[in-house]
Design a protein around this motif. Structure first.
Motif, PDB file in Angstrom:
ATOM      1  N   THR A 259      58.035  60.097  23.646  1.00  6.60           N
ATOM      2  CA  THR A 259      57.205  59.514  22.602  1.00  6.60           C
ATOM      3  C   THR A 259      56.829  60.590  21.594  1.00  6.60           C
ATOM      4  N   ARG A 260      57.387  60.496  20.411  1.00  5.50           N
ATOM      5  CA  ARG A 260      57.140  61.515  19.396  1.00  5.50           C
ATOM      6  C   ARG A 260      56.066  61.110  18.403  1.00  5.50           C
ATOM      7  N   PHE A 261      55.594  59.894  18.496  1.00  6.35           N
ATOM      8  CA  PHE A 261      54.499  59.427  17.650  1.00  6.35           C
ATOM      9  C   PHE A 261      53.913  58.167  18.274  1.00  6.35           C
ATOM     10  N   ALA A 262      52.681  57.890  17.904  1.00  8.41           N
ATOM     11  CA  ALA A 262      52.044  56.657  18.361  1.00  8.41           C
ATOM     12  C   ALA A 262      52.535  55.502  17.497  1.00  8.41           C
ATOM     13  N   GLU A 263      52.860  54.389  18.118  1.00  9.72           N
ATOM     14  CA  GLU A 263      53.356  53.216  17.398  1.00  9.72           C
ATOM     15  C   GLU A 263      52.974  51.991  18.198  1.00  9.72           C
ATOM     16  N   TRP A 264      52.491  50.947  17.531  1.00  7.07           N
ATOM     17  CA  TRP A 264      51.936  49.793  18.225  1.00  7.07           C
ATOM     18  C   TRP A 264      52.938  49.125  19.161  1.00  7.07           C
ATOM     19  N   GLY A 265      54.204  49.030  18.753  1.00  9.78           N
ATOM     20  CA  GLY A 265      55.199  48.369  19.585  1.00  9.78           C
ATOM     21  C   GLY A 265      55.395  49.074  20.912  1.00  9.78           C
ATOM     22  N   SER A 266      55.541  50.405  20.872  1.00  7.89           N
ATOM     23  CA  SER A 266      55.714  51.160  22.115  1.00  7.89           C
ATOM     24  C   SER A 266      54.439  51.142  22.943  1.00  7.89           C
ATOM     25  N   MET A 267      53.272  51.154  22.286  1.00  3.13           N
ATOM     26  CA  MET A 267      52.012  51.057  23.022  1.00  3.13           C
ATOM     27  C   MET A 267      51.914  49.707  23.747  1.00  3.13           C
ATOM     28  N   LEU A 268      52.358  48.648  23.073  1.00  2.00           N
ATOM     29  CA  LEU A 268      52.324  47.327  23.697  1.00  2.00           C
ATOM     30  C   LEU A 268      53.301  47.255  24.865  1.00  2.00           C
TER      31      LEU A 268
END
Length: 307
Positions: A259-268
């Motif tokens: 994970t190279r950045f926070a992103e809503w899709g990957s968080m979900l």
């Protein structure tokens, strides 16, 4: 001085409420807040979204995830000790950027094809078959297949990002094309079109110089709806663990490494998998998606009411 009767005051109140475009006002406010959150995320976020924040009980490390309300973490943490509030704020930057570019690509494709269909009869027959065939395939399938393939065979983040955005852009444009076709057909019978022909303008020149500017309101409405639709599609892909850059992996350790950045899709995606550790891991990114989708749908409805 004479005072107005209660009945007159009630009539004025009803008149004012009928003139108020509530969806537009609320939609603009929410979209503005989302834009500010995305643009100023380094100033707003309380923590680095990738920083691990440990909490101790005496000398003993408290195992993550930390629930909402933990000191210094109003929305809790994920399973890797990272502040959820900061990740949601930073995630708005990447999620809204990628979805915005995808929505613009969708609108550009849909408006161009719709204008050609509405203006040229031969193009209408040919492109109409393409639109009908494209509409028959679910958007989720069209988006997932190229993203899964590129994530499997490429580890390049720029390549994965381009394919992700392109896949989202190639979904949902058919509906825009159909509505644009209807609008162009209506404009083609207007008197100013005949006037443009009388001064010697060619058909392509009339289309791009006189028809396209009159589609401005429709394009704005379609762009707002497209943004909400793309956000919904990204959320659906998140539930299926198909996310930007292939950031979702099978174990938390692998996720931390990729994970190279926070992103809503990957968080979900991670939240759905780890919902047994804490319901907030899934609910918080889901609420972020819901708020953003609501904002753009309200904006689109408000713009539609203005026409």
């Amino acid at each position: 001085m004479a005072t107005s009767s209660p009945a007159a005051a009630l009539r004025r109140l009803r008149r004012a409420s009928s003139q108020l475009n509530a969806p537009l006002a609320i939609g603009l406010l929410l979209v503005a807040l989302l834009a500010i959150c995305a643009a100023a995320s380094p100033l707003i976020a309380p923590q680095d979204p990738l920083k691990t924040l440990f909490r101790y009980r005496g000398d003993t490390l408290i195992p993550p995830p930390y629930p909402p309300g933990t000191p210094g973490m109003p929305l809790g943490s994920d399973a890797l000790f990272r502040d959820m509030l900061s990740r949601l704020i930073y995630g708005s930057r990447y999620t809204l950027l990628f979805c915005g570019v995808s929505a613009l690509g969708r609108i550009a494709l849909g408006v161009t094809i719709g204008m050609l269909m509405g203006w040229y009869r031969r193009a209408d027959r040919l492109l109409g078959m393409v639109v009908s065939a494209w509409s028959a395939v679910p958007s989720l399938v069209l988006a997932i297949i190229p993203v899964v393939l590129v994530n499997r065979f490429s580890t390049s983040l720029p390549t994965q990002t381009v394919v992700f955005v392109a896949a989202l852009s190639l979904t949902g444009w058919a509906e825009t094309a159909v509505r644009c076709r209807v609008a162009v057909r209506g404009l083609s019978r207007e008197p100013f079109i005949e006037a443009a022909y009388t001064i010697g303008l060619s058909r392509p020149r009339v289309l791009w110089r006189h028809v396209l500017p009159n589609l401005r309101d429709l394009i704005l409405i379609e762009a707002a709806y497209a943004m909400g639709s793309v956000l919904l599609l990204v959320a659906e892909m998140g539930f299926l663990a198909v996310v930007l850059g292939g950031a979702f992996r099978e174990t938390p350790a692998d996720t931390a490494g990729t994970t190279r950045f926070a992103e809503w899709g990957s968080m979900l995606a991670v939240g759905v998998r780890e919902r047994g550790l804490g319901s907030w891991l899934m609910m918080e990114p889901l609420l972020a998606f819901s708020l953003a989708i609501l904002a753009f749908n309200l904006l689109a409805e408000g713009l539609r009411r203005r026409r």
